[in-house]
Design a protein around this motif. Sequence first.
Motif, PDB file in Angstrom:
ATOM      1  N   GLU A   1       0.804  -1.224   0.000  1.00  0.00           N
ATOM      2  CA  GLU A   1       0.000   0.000   0.000  1.00  0.00           C
ATOM      3  C   GLU A   1       0.836   1.274   0.000  1.00  0.00           C
ATOM      4  O   GLU A   1       0.293   2.366  -0.126  1.00  0.00           O
ATOM      5  CB  GLU A   1      -0.925  -0.001   1.215  1.00  0.00           C
ATOM      6  CG  GLU A   1      -1.941  -1.124   1.225  1.00  0.00           C
ATOM      7  CD  GLU A   1      -2.830  -1.063   2.442  1.00  0.00           C
ATOM      8  OE1 GLU A   1      -3.939  -0.524   2.344  1.00  0.00           O
ATOM      9  OE2 GLU A   1      -2.391  -1.552   3.513  1.00  0.00           O
ATOM     10  N   VAL A   2       2.124   1.147   0.170  1.00  0.00           N
ATOM     11  CA  VAL A   2       3.007   2.315   0.184  1.00  0.00           C
ATOM     12  C   VAL A   2       3.454   2.623  -1.243  1.00  0.00           C
ATOM     13  O   VAL A   2       4.018   1.756  -1.917  1.00  0.00           O
ATOM     14  CB  VAL A   2       4.237   2.085   1.082  1.00  0.00           C
ATOM     15  CG1 VAL A   2       5.133   3.312   1.074  1.00  0.00           C
ATOM     16  CG2 VAL A   2       3.794   1.749   2.502  1.00  0.00           C
TER      17      VAL A   2
ATOM     18  N   ALA B   1      -2.309  -0.962  10.786  1.00  0.00           N
ATOM     19  CA  ALA B   1      -1.158  -1.819  11.109  1.00  0.00           C
ATOM     20  C   ALA B   1      -0.302  -1.945   9.855  1.00  0.00           C
ATOM     21  O   ALA B   1      -0.134  -3.032   9.291  1.00  0.00           O
ATOM     22  CB  ALA B   1      -1.625  -3.178  11.593  1.00  0.00           C
ATOM     23  N   LEU B   2       0.237  -0.819   9.426  1.00  0.00           N
ATOM     24  CA  LEU B   2       0.999  -0.787   8.171  1.00  0.00           C
ATOM     25  C   LEU B   2       2.448  -1.174   8.419  1.00  0.00           C
ATOM     26  O   LEU B   2       3.100  -0.653   9.325  1.00  0.00           O
ATOM     27  CB  LEU B   2       0.931   0.616   7.560  1.00  0.00           C
ATOM     28  CG  LEU B   2       1.612   0.817   6.205  1.00  0.00           C
ATOM     29  CD1 LEU B   2       0.935  -0.033   5.134  1.00  0.00           C
ATOM     30  CD2 LEU B   2       1.564   2.295   5.812  1.00  0.00           C
ATOM     31  N   THR B   3       2.941  -2.097   7.613  1.00  0.00           N
ATOM     32  CA  THR B   3       4.340  -2.492   7.688  1.00  0.00           C
ATOM     33  C   THR B   3       5.103  -1.838   6.547  1.00  0.00           C
ATOM     34  O   THR B   3       4.813  -2.076   5.376  1.00  0.00           O
ATOM     35  CB  THR B   3       4.485  -4.022   7.582  1.00  0.00           C
ATOM     36  OG1 THR B   3       3.780  -4.637   8.659  1.00  0.00           O
ATOM     37  CG2 THR B   3       5.950  -4.421   7.649  1.00  0.00           C
ATOM     38  N   PHE B   4       6.060  -1.008   6.895  1.00  0.00           N
ATOM     39  CA  PHE B   4       6.860  -0.342   5.880  1.00  0.00           C
ATOM     40  C   PHE B   4       7.975  -1.268   5.401  1.00  0.00           C
ATOM     41  O   PHE B   4       8.666  -1.881   6.219  1.00  0.00           O
ATOM     42  CB  PHE B   4       7.490   0.935   6.439  1.00  0.00           C
ATOM     43  CG  PHE B   4       6.535   2.089   6.565  1.00  0.00           C
ATOM     44  CD1 PHE B   4       6.383   2.998   5.531  1.00  0.00           C
ATOM     45  CD2 PHE B   4       5.789   2.264   7.723  1.00  0.00           C
ATOM     46  CE1 PHE B   4       5.512   4.065   5.647  1.00  0.00           C
ATOM     47  CE2 PHE B   4       4.908   3.326   7.851  1.00  0.00           C
ATOM     48  CZ  PHE B   4       4.765   4.227   6.808  1.00  0.00           C
ATOM     49  N   PRO B   5       8.168  -1.379   4.105  1.00  0.00           N
ATOM     50  CA  PRO B   5       9.323  -2.137   3.614  1.00  0.00           C
ATOM     51  C   PRO B   5      10.609  -1.455   4.063  1.00  0.00           C
ATOM     52  O   PRO B   5      10.622  -0.264   4.369  1.00  0.00           O
ATOM     53  CB  PRO B   5       9.160  -2.086   2.093  1.00  0.00           C
ATOM     54  CG  PRO B   5       8.278  -0.911   1.832  1.00  0.00           C
ATOM     55  CD  PRO B   5       7.363  -0.800   3.007  1.00  0.00           C
ATOM     56  N   LYS B   6      11.681  -2.211   4.125  1.00  0.00           N
ATOM     57  CA  LYS B   6      12.957  -1.665   4.586  1.00  0.00           C
ATOM     58  C   LYS B   6      13.374  -0.464   3.760  1.00  0.00           C
ATOM     59  O   LYS B   6      13.908   0.516   4.284  1.00  0.00           O
ATOM     60  CB  LYS B   6      14.044  -2.743   4.529  1.00  0.00           C
ATOM     61  CG  LYS B   6      15.386  -2.280   5.077  1.00  0.00           C
ATOM     62  CD  LYS B   6      16.402  -3.403   5.080  1.00  0.00           C
ATOM     63  CE  LYS B   6      17.737  -2.939   5.651  1.00  0.00           C
ATOM     64  NZ  LYS B   6      18.748  -4.032   5.646  1.00  0.00           N
TER      65      LYS B   6
END
Length: 222
Positions: free
Chosen positions: A133-134, A206-211
């Motif tokens: 989603e980013v 609960a968004l997980t940002f990629p590295k």
Amino acid sequence: MNEVRNKFVVKKSSRDFVIGVVIVCGLAIGGLVGYQQIFTKGLDRLPDEVCDGAVDREVAAQVLPDARSASEDGSVTGTGENLFFGCRVDTTGHSLVSGEVKVQAVSAKSWSNFYEGYGGAEEGKALQVGVGEVRALSKTRIASIYAPCAPRGVKASTARQPYALIAEVRVLGESRVKGAALRQDLTNFAYQLTQHAYKVGECQDALTFPKEIPSYPSGAKG
């Protein structure tokens, strides 16, 4: 006797010449080092993380050219759907990189459509990449990030449009790099700003940002 004296004078002159060359070279090297320390290392004297700990200093240094001195500032105003986080790094060379992140009720499609025509022809074509989603978008000297974020105190389920953090970063004045490299560096700057704002804004998602954000397609120019 005169012949011996002449040989001595020649040897002394040669020795003095060599010593003189060594001294001059030493002064030149010392002057160069001193010049670099005084006139080009301003960015190196900034904190390791600029803008209230939001962005790695090296990310800013990849965008801005060497300068005698540099300054930085970052601040948060507002909360919830009024959240605004601003960041600025500028140099005595009249170059600066600045950006902001704010909460907006906007879809990813609307965000993309807006930047397609943003800045006019001189800003070039908009390129996009993303993970989940980013989303990230860049033009010649501008980069933007879209990251879903339902801010604290907002009922996302009743909103007409999804809430998101929208980051925008631009460089003014001279930049260290241009073209594809500048696009990527500005995007990395905007991405770190967004991650910081996500924490500060206490987003409900609960968004997980990629590295890291992926690179733009090869062959991308200015």
